[in-house]
Write an enzyme that holds these catalytic residues in place. Structure first.
Site, PDB file in Angstrom:
ATOM      1  N   THR A 133      -6.337 -11.207   6.685  1.00  0.00           N
ATOM      2  CA  THR A 133      -5.468 -11.247   5.513  1.00  0.00           C
ATOM      3  C   THR A 133      -5.052 -12.672   5.160  1.00  0.00           C
ATOM      4  O   THR A 133      -5.032 -13.549   6.031  1.00  0.00           O
ATOM      5  CB  THR A 133      -4.215 -10.394   5.799  1.00  0.00           C
ATOM      6  OG1 THR A 133      -3.260 -10.607   4.759  1.00  0.00           O
ATOM      7  CG2 THR A 133      -3.550 -10.772   7.129  1.00  0.00           C
ATOM      8  N   ASP A 134      -4.658 -12.865   3.903  1.00  0.00           N
ATOM      9  CA  ASP A 134      -4.114 -14.175   3.503  1.00  0.00           C
ATOM     10  C   ASP A 134      -2.702 -14.398   4.065  1.00  0.00           C
ATOM     11  O   ASP A 134      -2.205 -15.523   4.052  1.00  0.00           O
ATOM     12  CB  ASP A 134      -4.102 -14.318   1.968  1.00  0.00           C
ATOM     13  CG  ASP A 134      -3.239 -13.291   1.241  1.00  0.00           C
ATOM     14  OD1 ASP A 134      -2.662 -12.398   1.907  1.00  0.00           O
ATOM     15  OD2 ASP A 134      -3.143 -13.379   0.002  1.00  0.00           O
ATOM     16  N   LYS A 163      -1.811 -10.357  13.038  1.00  0.00           N
ATOM     17  CA  LYS A 163      -3.143 -10.598  12.461  1.00  0.00           C
ATOM     18  C   LYS A 163      -3.607 -12.020  12.794  1.00  0.00           C
ATOM     19  O   LYS A 163      -4.783 -12.255  13.086  1.00  0.00           O
ATOM     20  CB  LYS A 163      -3.119 -10.395  10.935  1.00  0.00           C
ATOM     21  CG  LYS A 163      -2.951  -8.955  10.487  1.00  0.00           C
ATOM     22  CD  LYS A 163      -4.107  -8.041  10.876  1.00  0.00           C
ATOM     23  CE  LYS A 163      -5.395  -8.371  10.164  1.00  0.00           C
ATOM     24  NZ  LYS A 163      -6.458  -7.355  10.477  1.00  0.00           N
TER      25      LYS A 163
HETATM   26  P1  NAD Z   1      -4.722   0.966   6.379  1.00  0.00           P
HETATM   27  O1  NAD Z   1      -3.407   0.930   7.068  1.00  0.00           O
HETATM   28  O2  NAD Z   1      -4.852   1.688   5.092  1.00  0.00           O
HETATM   29  O3  NAD Z   1      -5.836   1.563   7.357  1.00  0.00           O
HETATM   30  C1  NAD Z   1      -5.933   1.211   8.701  1.00  0.00           C
HETATM   31  C2  NAD Z   1      -6.871   2.198   9.368  1.00  0.00           C
HETATM   32  O4  NAD Z   1      -6.999   1.803  10.746  1.00  0.00           O
HETATM   33  C3  NAD Z   1      -6.362   3.630   9.370  1.00  0.00           C
HETATM   34  O5  NAD Z   1      -7.403   4.520   9.059  1.00  0.00           O
HETATM   35  C4  NAD Z   1      -5.862   3.835  10.802  1.00  0.00           C
HETATM   36  O6  NAD Z   1      -5.944   5.190  11.227  1.00  0.00           O
HETATM   37  C5  NAD Z   1      -6.824   2.949  11.565  1.00  0.00           C
HETATM   38  N1  NAD Z   1      -6.276   2.484  12.855  1.00  0.00           N
HETATM   39  C6  NAD Z   1      -5.038   1.983  13.088  1.00  0.00           C
HETATM   40  N2  NAD Z   1      -4.901   1.685  14.394  1.00  0.00           N
HETATM   41  C7  NAD Z   1      -6.095   1.985  14.987  1.00  0.00           C
HETATM   42  C8  NAD Z   1      -6.581   1.862  16.306  1.00  0.00           C
HETATM   43  N3  NAD Z   1      -5.807   1.386  17.294  1.00  0.00           N
HETATM   44  N4  NAD Z   1      -7.845   2.253  16.558  1.00  0.00           N
HETATM   45  C9  NAD Z   1      -8.631   2.752  15.579  1.00  0.00           C
HETATM   46  N5  NAD Z   1      -8.212   2.885  14.309  1.00  0.00           N
HETATM   47  C10 NAD Z   1      -6.959   2.486  14.000  1.00  0.00           C
HETATM   48  O7  NAD Z   1      -5.135  -0.566   6.217  1.00  0.00           O
HETATM   49  P2  NAD Z   1      -5.983  -1.255   5.051  1.00  0.00           P
HETATM   50  O8  NAD Z   1      -5.066  -1.624   3.944  1.00  0.00           O
HETATM   51  O9  NAD Z   1      -7.176  -0.437   4.779  1.00  0.00           O
HETATM   52  O10 NAD Z   1      -6.391  -2.611   5.791  1.00  0.00           O
HETATM   53  C11 NAD Z   1      -7.619  -2.691   6.529  1.00  0.00           C
HETATM   54  C12 NAD Z   1      -7.745  -4.084   7.088  1.00  0.00           C
HETATM   55  O11 NAD Z   1      -7.725  -5.036   6.032  1.00  0.00           O
HETATM   56  C13 NAD Z   1      -6.578  -4.472   8.005  1.00  0.00           C
HETATM   57  O12 NAD Z   1      -7.088  -5.226   9.074  1.00  0.00           O
HETATM   58  C14 NAD Z   1      -5.671  -5.330   7.134  1.00  0.00           C
HETATM   59  O13 NAD Z   1      -4.962  -6.261   7.903  1.00  0.00           O
HETATM   60  C15 NAD Z   1      -6.693  -6.000   6.243  1.00  0.00           C
HETATM   61  N6  NAD Z   1      -6.224  -6.392   4.903  1.00  0.00           N
HETATM   62  C16 NAD Z   1      -5.566  -5.506   4.096  1.00  0.00           C
HETATM   63  C17 NAD Z   1      -5.205  -5.893   2.796  1.00  0.00           C
HETATM   64  C18 NAD Z   1      -4.504  -4.958   1.853  1.00  0.00           C
HETATM   65  O14 NAD Z   1      -4.065  -5.381   0.775  1.00  0.00           O
HETATM   66  N7  NAD Z   1      -4.385  -3.666   2.156  1.00  0.00           N
HETATM   67  C19 NAD Z   1      -5.502  -7.194   2.343  1.00  0.00           C
HETATM   68  C20 NAD Z   1      -6.167  -8.078   3.216  1.00  0.00           C
HETATM   69  C21 NAD Z   1      -6.543  -7.657   4.484  1.00  0.00           C
HETATM   70  O1  DAU Z   2      -1.753 -10.185   1.178  1.00  0.00           O
HETATM   71  C1  DAU Z   2      -2.493  -9.209   1.867  1.00  0.00           C
HETATM   72  C2  DAU Z   2      -1.552  -8.148   2.393  1.00  0.00           C
HETATM   73  O2  DAU Z   2      -1.148  -7.374   1.278  1.00  0.00           O
HETATM   74  C3  DAU Z   2      -2.196  -7.268   3.463  1.00  0.00           C
HETATM   75  O3  DAU Z   2      -2.502  -8.060   4.571  1.00  0.00           O
HETATM   76  C4  DAU Z   2      -1.255  -6.135   3.858  1.00  0.00           C
HETATM   77  O4  DAU Z   2      -1.907  -5.273   4.769  1.00  0.00           O
HETATM   78  C5  DAU Z   2      -0.882  -5.361   2.615  1.00  0.00           C
HETATM   79  O5  DAU Z   2       0.049  -4.355   2.943  1.00  0.00           O
HETATM   80  C6  DAU Z   2      -0.281  -6.289   1.555  1.00  0.00           C
HETATM   81  O6  DAU Z   2       1.007  -6.804   1.990  1.00  0.00           O
HETATM   82  P1  DAU Z   2       2.250  -6.927   0.986  1.00  0.00           P
HETATM   83  O7  DAU Z   2       3.488  -6.943   1.797  1.00  0.00           O
HETATM   84  O8  DAU Z   2       2.043  -8.031   0.024  1.00  0.00           O
HETATM   85  O9  DAU Z   2       2.058  -5.533   0.172  1.00  0.00           O
HETATM   86  P2  DAU Z   2       3.093  -4.425  -0.308  1.00  0.00           P
HETATM   87  O10 DAU Z   2       2.357  -3.514  -1.230  1.00  0.00           O
HETATM   88  O11 DAU Z   2       3.873  -3.840   0.807  1.00  0.00           O
HETATM   89  O12 DAU Z   2       4.098  -5.283  -1.200  1.00  0.00           O
HETATM   90  C7  DAU Z   2       3.641  -6.038  -2.320  1.00  0.00           C
HETATM   91  C8  DAU Z   2       4.846  -6.779  -2.884  1.00  0.00           C
HETATM   92  O13 DAU Z   2       5.732  -5.814  -3.486  1.00  0.00           O
HETATM   93  C9  DAU Z   2       5.674  -7.495  -1.836  1.00  0.00           C
HETATM   94  O14 DAU Z   2       6.177  -8.703  -2.392  1.00  0.00           O
HETATM   95  C10 DAU Z   2       6.822  -6.531  -1.545  1.00  0.00           C
HETATM   96  C11 DAU Z   2       7.020  -5.828  -2.880  1.00  0.00           C
HETATM   97  N1  DAU Z   2       7.488  -4.429  -2.803  1.00  0.00           N
HETATM   98  C12 DAU Z   2       6.823  -3.568  -1.970  1.00  0.00           C
HETATM   99  C13 DAU Z   2       7.223  -2.257  -1.848  1.00  0.00           C
HETATM  100  C14 DAU Z   2       6.522  -1.314  -0.914  1.00  0.00           C
HETATM  101  C15 DAU Z   2       8.544  -3.991  -3.583  1.00  0.00           C
HETATM  102  O15 DAU Z   2       9.126  -4.785  -4.362  1.00  0.00           O
HETATM  103  N2  DAU Z   2       8.941  -2.685  -3.478  1.00  0.00           N
HETATM  104  C16 DAU Z   2       8.339  -1.798  -2.613  1.00  0.00           C
HETATM  105  O16 DAU Z   2       8.787  -0.627  -2.549  1.00  0.00           O
END
Ligand code: NAD
Ligand code: DAU
Length: 352
Positions: A133-134, A163
Site C-alpha cells: 500500500t501507499d 504493512k
Molecule cells: P480485504 O480486507 O478486502 O481482503 C483481505 C482478504 O485476506 C480476505 O479475503 C481475508 O479473508 C483474507 N485474509 C486475511 N487474513 C488472512 C490470513 N491470515 N490468511 C489467509 N487469508 C487471510 O483487503 P483488500 O482491500 O482486498 O486488500 C488486499 C491487499 O491489498 C492487502 O494486502 C492490502 O494491504 C492491499 N491494498 C489495499 C488497498 C485498498 O484500497 N483496499 C490499496 C492498496 C493495497
Molecule cells: O491508501 C491505500 C489504503 O486505502 C489501503 O492500504 C487500505 O487497505 C484501504 O483500507 C484504504 O485506507 P483508507 O484509510 O484510506 O480507506 P478508508 O476507505 O477507510 O477511508 C478513506 C478516507 O475516508 C479516509 O481519509 C478516512 C475517511 N473516512 C472513512 C470512513 C470509513 C470517513 O471520512 N468516513 C468513514 O466512515
C-alpha cells in the site's frame, strides 16, 4: 501452469481472481482464511470451474502453505492476504501484527524452502509478488510532490506499520536469500465487491439505506483513487515484466478530498436512484469524530510503472466511480449478504 493467490476472497484478491480467469486458463489456487472480509459470494461465478481451487486456510500456517506449494508447484505466489482496514487496526492491532507480519513471514519461509528445491530453470522463472500500500509512506503536506518509490517509509497507523514491516521482510528475503520478489505499493482502490466498511461502499450502502453518511473530521483529507481492475492489470504487468527485487508504485493520478468524493457519490445516486422525497442524498452527510492519527494526504507517482513497464490505468475517476455506483445498484444481494453478521457488530462498535 498454476499460480497461488492468497487473500483471493477479499476485495482486490477477488477481483484479481475473476479478472485473471476471464483472460487466462492458467489455474489459480486461492488460499484464504475467510475473515469477516473474505466472501466466497464474490467468487460464485467460478463454482464448478476446475481452473479455481479454493483452500480455506491461513498464510501463517507454514505446513499448509508448504503442502500446497508441493502439491500444485506454482510458478508464482501473489500475496493479497492481509488485515486491511485502518480503523480496525486502531481498535485492535493484534490481528494486523499476526497476519500482516507473522503471516507474511511464515509465507516467505514456506516459499523460500519451496523455491530452494526447484531446478534452475524453475527457480529463474519463479516470482513472489507482494501486494502492498501507499500508506507505508505516511502522510503528505498539501504542496508536497507525490510519493515515489524513493520516499522514506513513515507509517502512521498500526495497519500501515504492519504493512511496512511485511514489505521490509519481502525485501530482506530478496537481498539475503535471492528470492525473486516483486512489491507493489498501490493507492486507494474502489470498485465492485468492496466491503462496505471502507468509505466509498459504506457511503453508497448508507445512502440507499437512508442512514447517515459519516465524514471523519472536516472531510478535507485527500486520497488518490484507483479503479480496482486497473490495480489488477498493474499487478499482472509487474508479474510479467517487473525487475526482481524492485518496488512499483501503482496509482491513477486521482487525488480527491473525501468530502468531494462523497458529493460525487450523492450526485450520481441522485441521478440513478433518486430518493422518494426528491431530496438529495447530500442531506444525509454527517460530520463525525476524526480518525485518531488520520493521515492528511496520500498521492502516488506511478511514473516508474508507466516508464519501465508501459502500464496506464484504463479508467478515470469519473468513469470508474459511475461504474461502481451502478454495480452496487445492480448487486444489492451481494451487499445484503455481507452486511449481515460480523459486519453489523463492527459498524455498531465503530459508530456508537
Ligand atoms: P480485504 O480486507 O478486502 O481482503 C483481505 C482478504 O485476506 C480476505 O479475503 C481475508 O479473508 C483474507 N485474509 C486475511 N487474513 C488472512 C490470513 N491470515 N490468511 C489467509 N487469508 C487471510 O483487503 P483488500 O482491500 O482486498 O486488500 C488486499 C491487499 O491489498 C492487502 O494486502 C492490502 O494491504 C492491499 N491494498 C489495499 C488497498 C485498498 O484500497 N483496499 C490499496 C492498496 C493495497
Ligand atoms: O491508501 C491505500 C489504503 O486505502 C489501503 O492500504 C487500505 O487497505 C484501504 O483500507 C484504504 O485506507 P483508507 O484509510 O484510506 O480507506 P478508508 O476507505 O477507510 O477511508 C478513506 C478516507 O475516508 C479516509 O481519509 C478516512 C475517511 N473516512 C472513512 C470512513 C470509513 C470517513 O471520512 N468516513 C468513514 O466512515
Amino acid at each position: 501452469m498454476t499460480i497461488l493467490v492468497t487473500g483471493g476472497a477479499g476485495f482486490i484478491g477477488g477481483n484479481f481472481v475473476l479478472d485473471w480467469l476471464a483472460q487466462s486458463d492458467e489455474k489459480i489456487v486461492n488460499l484464504d482464511s475467510l475473515t469477516y472480509a473474505g466472501n466466497l459470494d464474490t467468487l460464485r461465478s467460478l463454482d464448478g470451474d476446475a481452473r479455481h481451487v479454493f483452500v480455506h486456510g491461513d498464510i501463517a500456517d507454514g505446513a499448509l502453505v508448504a503442502s500446497l506449494l508441493a502439491e500444485h508447484q506454482p510458478r508464482a505466489v501473489l500475496n493479497f492476504a492481509a488485515e486491511s482496514h485502518v480503523d480496525r487496526s486502531i481498535h485492535g492491532p493484534a490481528a494486523f501484527i499476526q497476519t500482516n507480519i507473522v503471516g507474511t513471514f511464515n509465507l516467505l519461509e514456506a516459499v523460500r524452502a519451496y523455491w530452494n528445491g526447484l531446478d534452475a530453470a524453475a527457480q529463474a522463472a519463479f516470482r513472489l509478488l507482494h501486494v502492498s500500500t501507499d500508506e507505508v509512506y505516511g502522510s503528505l503536506d498539501a504542496e508536497a510532490p507525490a510519493f515515489t518509490e524513493q520516499h522514506r517509509y513513515e507509517p502512521n497507523s498500526p495497519y500501515s506499520a504492519s504493512k511496512a514491516a511485511s514489505d521490509h521482510l519481502v525485501r530482506a528475503y530478496h537481498h539475503t536469500y535471492g528470492l525473486p520478489v516483486l512489491t507493489t505499493n498501490c493507492s486507494n482502490n474502489y470498485g465492485p465487491y468492496h466491503f462496505p466498511e471502507k468509505l466509498i461502499p459504506l457511503v453508497i450502502h448508507n445512502a440507499l439505506a437512508g442512514k447517515a453518511l459519516p465524514i471523519y473530521g472536516d472531510g478535507q483529507q485527500i486520497r488518490d483513487w484507483l479503479y480496482v481492475k486497473d490495480h489488477c492489470s498493474a499487478i499482472r504487468r509487474v508479474l510479467d515484466a517487473g525487475r526482481l527485487g524492485e518496488t512499483y508504485n501503482v496509482g491513477g493520478w486521482n487525488e480527491k478530498a473525501n468530502l468531494d468524493v462523497v458529493h460525487t457519490l450523492c450526485a450520481i445516486l441522485d441521478e440513478l436512484q433518486p430518493r422518494a422525497d426528491a431530496q438529495s442524498y447530500r442531506t444525509q452527510i454527517t460530520f463525525v469524530k476524526d480518525r485518531p492519527g488520520h493521515d492528511k494526504r496520500y498521492a502516488i507517482d506511478a511514473g516508474k510503472l508507466e516508464r519501465e513497464l508501459g502500464w496506464k490505468p484504463a479508467e478515470t475517476f469519473e468513469t470508474g466511480i459511475r461504474k461502481t455506483v451502478q454495480w452496487y445498484l445492480d448487486h444489492q444481494g451481494w451487499v445484503q449478504n455481507v452486511t449481515s453478521g460480523n459486519y453489523r457488530n463492527w459498524v455498531e462498535q465503530q459508530y456508537a
